[in-house]
Design a protein around this motif. Structure first.
Motif, PDB file in Angstrom:
ATOM      1  N   MET A  85       0.837  -1.194   0.000  1.00  0.00           N
ATOM      2  CA  MET A  85       0.000   0.000   0.000  1.00  0.00           C
ATOM      3  C   MET A  85       0.874   1.247   0.000  1.00  0.00           C
ATOM      4  SD  MET A  85      -3.051  -1.031   2.644  1.00  0.00           S
ATOM      5  CE  MET A  85      -3.973   0.468   2.251  1.00  0.00           C
ATOM      6  N   THR A  86       0.377   2.319  -0.622  1.00  0.00           N
ATOM      7  CA  THR A  86       1.135   3.565  -0.726  1.00  0.00           C
ATOM      8  C   THR A  86       0.254   4.737  -0.298  1.00  0.00           C
ATOM      9  OG1 THR A  86       2.503   2.720  -2.533  1.00  0.00           O
ATOM     10  CG2 THR A  86       2.375   5.103  -2.291  1.00  0.00           C
ATOM     11  N   ILE A  87       0.819   5.632   0.511  1.00  0.00           N
ATOM     12  CA  ILE A  87       0.153   6.851   0.939  1.00  0.00           C
ATOM     13  C   ILE A  87       0.931   8.041   0.403  1.00  0.00           C
ATOM     14  CG2 ILE A  87      -0.496   8.281   2.915  1.00  0.00           C
ATOM     15  CD1 ILE A  87      -0.744   5.687   4.553  1.00  0.00           C
ATOM     16  N   ASP A  88       0.247   8.944  -0.242  1.00  0.00           N
ATOM     17  CA  ASP A  88       0.839  10.195  -0.736  1.00  0.00           C
ATOM     18  C   ASP A  88       0.635  11.262   0.345  1.00  0.00           C
ATOM     19  OD1 ASP A  88       1.547  12.538  -1.996  1.00  0.00           O
ATOM     20  OD2 ASP A  88       0.338  12.191  -3.795  1.00  0.00           O
ATOM     21  N   ALA A  89       1.743  11.689   0.962  1.00  0.00           N
ATOM     22  CA  ALA A  89       1.658  12.600   2.104  1.00  0.00           C
ATOM     23  C   ALA A  89       1.402  14.048   1.720  1.00  0.00           C
ATOM     24  CB  ALA A  89       2.946  12.508   2.931  1.00  0.00           C
ATOM     25  N   SER A 148     -12.870  12.192  -9.716  1.00  0.00           N
ATOM     26  CA  SER A 148     -12.574  10.897 -10.349  1.00  0.00           C
ATOM     27  C   SER A 148     -11.261  10.939 -11.129  1.00  0.00           C
ATOM     28  CB  SER A 148     -13.717  10.492 -11.289  1.00  0.00           C
ATOM     29  OG  SER A 148     -13.915  11.472 -12.306  1.00  0.00           O
ATOM     30  N   LEU A 149     -10.885  12.107 -11.660  1.00  0.00           N
ATOM     31  CA  LEU A 149      -9.616  12.232 -12.364  1.00  0.00           C
ATOM     32  C   LEU A 149      -8.448  12.026 -11.406  1.00  0.00           C
ATOM     33  CD1 LEU A 149      -7.960  12.978 -14.900  1.00  0.00           C
ATOM     34  CD2 LEU A 149      -8.156  15.377 -14.192  1.00  0.00           C
ATOM     35  N   THR A 150      -8.506  12.667 -10.244  1.00  0.00           N
ATOM     36  CA  THR A 150      -7.446  12.500  -9.247  1.00  0.00           C
ATOM     37  C   THR A 150      -7.370  11.061  -8.772  1.00  0.00           C
ATOM     38  OG1 THR A 150      -7.481  14.799  -8.505  1.00  0.00           O
ATOM     39  CG2 THR A 150      -6.747  13.158  -6.901  1.00  0.00           C
ATOM     40  N   VAL A 151      -8.499  10.436  -8.516  1.00  0.00           N
ATOM     41  CA  VAL A 151      -8.502   9.036  -8.077  1.00  0.00           C
ATOM     42  C   VAL A 151      -7.938   8.137  -9.172  1.00  0.00           C
ATOM     43  CG1 VAL A 151      -9.970   7.101  -7.402  1.00  0.00           C
ATOM     44  CG2 VAL A 151     -10.383   9.381  -6.451  1.00  0.00           C
ATOM     45  N   GLY A 152      -8.249   8.440 -10.430  1.00  0.00           N
ATOM     46  CA  GLY A 152      -7.704   7.656 -11.533  1.00  0.00           C
ATOM     47  C   GLY A 152      -6.195   7.772 -11.636  1.00  0.00           C
ATOM     48  N   VAL A 153      -5.684   8.970 -11.417  1.00  0.00           N
ATOM     49  CA  VAL A 153      -4.223   9.163 -11.440  1.00  0.00           C
ATOM     50  C   VAL A 153      -3.575   8.414 -10.276  1.00  0.00           C
ATOM     51  CG1 VAL A 153      -2.394  10.885 -11.188  1.00  0.00           C
ATOM     52  CG2 VAL A 153      -4.347  11.353 -12.674  1.00  0.00           C
ATOM     53  N   MET A 154      -4.230   8.408  -9.117  1.00  0.00           N
ATOM     54  CA  MET A 154      -3.741   7.621  -7.985  1.00  0.00           C
ATOM     55  C   MET A 154      -3.685   6.140  -8.340  1.00  0.00           C
ATOM     56  SD  MET A 154      -5.881   9.560  -4.953  1.00  0.00           S
ATOM     57  CE  MET A 154      -5.592   8.267  -3.728  1.00  0.00           C
ATOM     58  N   ASP A 155      -4.722   5.653  -8.991  1.00  0.00           N
ATOM     59  CA  ASP A 155      -4.755   4.245  -9.413  1.00  0.00           C
ATOM     60  C   ASP A 155      -3.591   3.922 -10.347  1.00  0.00           C
ATOM     61  OD1 ASP A 155      -7.042   3.732  -7.947  1.00  0.00           O
ATOM     62  OD2 ASP A 155      -8.401   4.026  -9.647  1.00  0.00           O
ATOM     63  N   GLN A 156      -3.330   4.805 -11.283  1.00  0.00           N
ATOM     64  CA  GLN A 156      -2.243   4.582 -12.239  1.00  0.00           C
ATOM     65  C   GLN A 156      -0.890   4.492 -11.544  1.00  0.00           C
ATOM     66  OE1 GLN A 156      -2.520   7.771 -15.101  1.00  0.00           O
ATOM     67  NE2 GLN A 156      -4.618   7.238 -15.669  1.00  0.00           N
ATOM     68  N   GLY A 157      -0.724   5.227 -10.441  1.00  0.00           N
ATOM     69  CA  GLY A 157       0.546   5.213  -9.716  1.00  0.00           C
ATOM     70  C   GLY A 157       0.579   4.259  -8.547  1.00  0.00           C
ATOM     71  N   GLY A 158      -0.510   3.529  -8.318  1.00  0.00           N
ATOM     72  CA  GLY A 158      -0.545   2.581  -7.218  1.00  0.00           C
ATOM     73  C   GLY A 158      -0.650   3.235  -5.851  1.00  0.00           C
ATOM     74  N   VAL A 159      -1.265   4.426  -5.787  1.00  0.00           N
ATOM     75  CA  VAL A 159      -1.432   5.136  -4.516  1.00  0.00           C
ATOM     76  C   VAL A 159      -2.811   4.813  -3.953  1.00  0.00           C
ATOM     77  CG1 VAL A 159      -1.720   7.412  -3.463  1.00  0.00           C
ATOM     78  CG2 VAL A 159       0.188   6.992  -5.027  1.00  0.00           C
ATOM     79  N   ASP A 160      -2.839   4.333  -2.716  1.00  0.00           N
ATOM     80  CA  ASP A 160      -4.091   3.948  -2.079  1.00  0.00           C
ATOM     81  C   ASP A 160      -4.807   5.126  -1.431  1.00  0.00           C
ATOM     82  OD1 ASP A 160      -4.003   0.778  -2.144  1.00  0.00           O
ATOM     83  OD2 ASP A 160      -1.991   1.490  -1.688  1.00  0.00           O
ATOM     84  N   ALA A 209      11.642  10.233  -7.799  1.00  0.00           N
ATOM     85  CA  ALA A 209      12.664   9.411  -7.141  1.00  0.00           C
ATOM     86  C   ALA A 209      14.025   9.572  -7.806  1.00  0.00           C
ATOM     87  CB  ALA A 209      12.233   7.949  -7.152  1.00  0.00           C
ATOM     88  N   LYS A 210      14.023   9.804  -9.095  1.00  0.00           N
ATOM     89  CA  LYS A 210      15.279   9.975  -9.826  1.00  0.00           C
ATOM     90  C   LYS A 210      16.021  11.229  -9.377  1.00  0.00           C
ATOM     91  CE  LYS A 210      17.030   9.984 -14.593  1.00  0.00           C
ATOM     92  NZ  LYS A 210      16.628   9.932 -16.034  1.00  0.00           N
ATOM     93  N   ARG A 211      15.306  12.224  -8.837  1.00  0.00           N
ATOM     94  CA  ARG A 211      15.909  13.504  -8.478  1.00  0.00           C
ATOM     95  C   ARG A 211      16.130  13.671  -6.970  1.00  0.00           C
ATOM     96  NH1 ARG A 211      12.790  17.908  -9.421  1.00  0.00           N
ATOM     97  NH2 ARG A 211      14.659  19.215  -9.294  1.00  0.00           N
ATOM     98  N   PRO A 224       1.753  10.526  -9.342  1.00  0.00           N
ATOM     99  CA  PRO A 224       2.396   9.456  -8.570  1.00  0.00           C
ATOM    100  C   PRO A 224       3.224   8.519  -9.436  1.00  0.00           C
ATOM    101  CG  PRO A 224       0.134   9.747  -7.843  1.00  0.00           C
ATOM    102  CD  PRO A 224       0.308  10.612  -9.069  1.00  0.00           C
ATOM    103  N   ALA A 225       2.712   8.164 -10.606  1.00  0.00           N
ATOM    104  CA  ALA A 225       3.457   7.245 -11.475  1.00  0.00           C
ATOM    105  C   ALA A 225       4.811   7.826 -11.857  1.00  0.00           C
ATOM    106  CB  ALA A 225       2.636   6.922 -12.716  1.00  0.00           C
ATOM    107  N   LYS A 226       4.841   9.127 -12.158  1.00  0.00           N
ATOM    108  CA  LYS A 226       6.101   9.784 -12.517  1.00  0.00           C
ATOM    109  C   LYS A 226       7.037   9.838 -11.320  1.00  0.00           C
ATOM    110  CE  LYS A 226       8.795  12.152 -15.277  1.00  0.00           C
ATOM    111  NZ  LYS A 226       9.431  11.520 -16.450  1.00  0.00           N
ATOM    112  N   CYS A 227       6.493  10.141 -10.145  1.00  0.00           N
ATOM    113  CA  CYS A 227       7.330  10.215  -8.943  1.00  0.00           C
ATOM    114  C   CYS A 227       8.004   8.888  -8.633  1.00  0.00           C
ATOM    115  CB  CYS A 227       6.473  10.629  -7.751  1.00  0.00           C
ATOM    116  SG  CYS A 227       6.102  12.396  -7.674  1.00  0.00           S
ATOM    117  N   LEU A 228       7.293   7.790  -8.867  1.00  0.00           N
ATOM    118  CA  LEU A 228       7.778   6.470  -8.465  1.00  0.00           C
ATOM    119  C   LEU A 228       8.505   5.723  -9.578  1.00  0.00           C
ATOM    120  CD1 LEU A 228       4.640   5.385  -6.418  1.00  0.00           C
ATOM    121  CD2 LEU A 228       6.907   5.933  -5.503  1.00  0.00           C
ATOM    122  N   GLU A 229       8.649   6.356 -10.719  1.00  0.00           N
ATOM    123  CA  GLU A 229       9.171   5.676 -11.903  1.00  0.00           C
ATOM    124  C   GLU A 229      10.534   5.022 -11.665  1.00  0.00           C
ATOM    125  OE1 GLU A 229       8.988   6.733 -16.637  1.00  0.00           O
ATOM    126  OE2 GLU A 229       9.558   8.323 -15.241  1.00  0.00           O
TER     127      GLU A 229
END
Length: 268
Positions: free
Chosen positions: A1-5, A39-51, A207-209, A237-242
């Motif tokens: 599980m992932t939490i975006d703080a 729903s757009l924000t929730v969809g982006v969370m889903d794409q990045g695996g953020v719960d 994460a790369k930066r 989230p997906a970009k952050c965790l890439e």
């Protein structure tokens, strides 16, 4: 599980505020022209695996960019995914105290966030102190920004060392300092290491930066002190965790970073 703080579901007022023009040059993105659905924000969370994502209100002098009631409405649409974070106008300390109580007791918010650069004063300014005391009394974290500012505002108020004084005066206050603190990351690590209740979140950086010293801290004695954050919608989230796998985190550290530290600090 992932939490975006550190995230926000933006209102159109927030997304189109001229203060973010410089950020749009960085991200090469256009400002939206209509309100964005939750729903757009929730969809982006889903794409990045953020719960779950902690989404915040935004206030600056004489302007409500995202109100606390806006945030409560967003959370109501996705209560299992979004967690409310309140904000206040620090120029009216007693009104701010009353609003914090409303945010926590009535709206069910998990934290309060105020950005010093919006007010052009450091977090040691006297007007912050009633806010800190109220957060301690209500047992919720205080979230703030450290490091330079992308918007064209003074960065000096984001020096992490200011939080040393705050933590000394309010040792019970859980402080989550977002945006890594660059270019003063060593300063941020020193303050977080010194004070039991000071934490760093990685919002606004992929994460790369992440600076090498932060990665070293995360791998060692800072494994319980660093929280994952995005600053969505600036970065998804997906970009952050890439490039997270490139950091070489063991399973326990990865779990602490992505979930357990935030769950403990915000009592989720």
């Amino acid at each position: 599980m992932t939490i975006d703080a550190w995230a926000q579901h933006p209102t159109l007022r927030h997304a189109t505020d001229p203060i973010f023009d410089s950020l749009r040059r960085w991200t090469r993105s256009e400002a939206p022209t209509e309100e964005l659905p939750v729903s757009l924000t929730v969809g982006v969370m889903d794409q990045g695996g953020v719960d779950q994502a902690l989404i915040s209100a935004w206030y600056k002098p004489n302007v409500t960019m995202i109100s606390n009631d806006d945030v409560a409405g967003f959370v109501e649409q996705a209560p299992d995914r979004l967690v409310g974070v309140g904000s206040v106008d620090i120029t009216k300390p007693m009104d701010a105290v009353r609003e914090i109580r409303r945010c926590v007791d009535e709206l069910g918010f998990a934290a309060i966030r105020v950005l010093p650069w919006l007010w052009e004063v450091p977090p040691t300014d006297a007007r912050f102190y009633p806010i800190y005391a109220t957060c301690v009394e209500l047992d919720v974290p205080f979230c703030t920004q450290i490091g330079h500012t992308g918007p064209l505002m003074s960065s000096e108020v984001g020096r992490p060392i200011y939080l040393d004084r705050v933590a000394l005066d309010f040792p019970e206050l859980r402080i989550v300092a977002g945006h890594i603190g660059y270019p003063w990351t060593d300063e941020a690590i020193a303050v977080a290491t010194k004070h039991e209740n000071v934490f760093i979140d990685t919002s606004a950086y992929t994460a790369k930066r992440y600076p090498s010293q932060l990665v070293d801290y995360l791998r060692s004695n800072g494994r319980t002190k660093v929280l994952f954050g995005t600053n969505y919608p600036m970065i998804t989230p997906a970009k952050c965790l890439e490039h997270l796998d490139d950091l070489g985190l063991d399973d326990e550290t990865r779990r602490l970073f992505l979930h357990d530290n935030a769950a403990r600090v915000f009592k989720l």
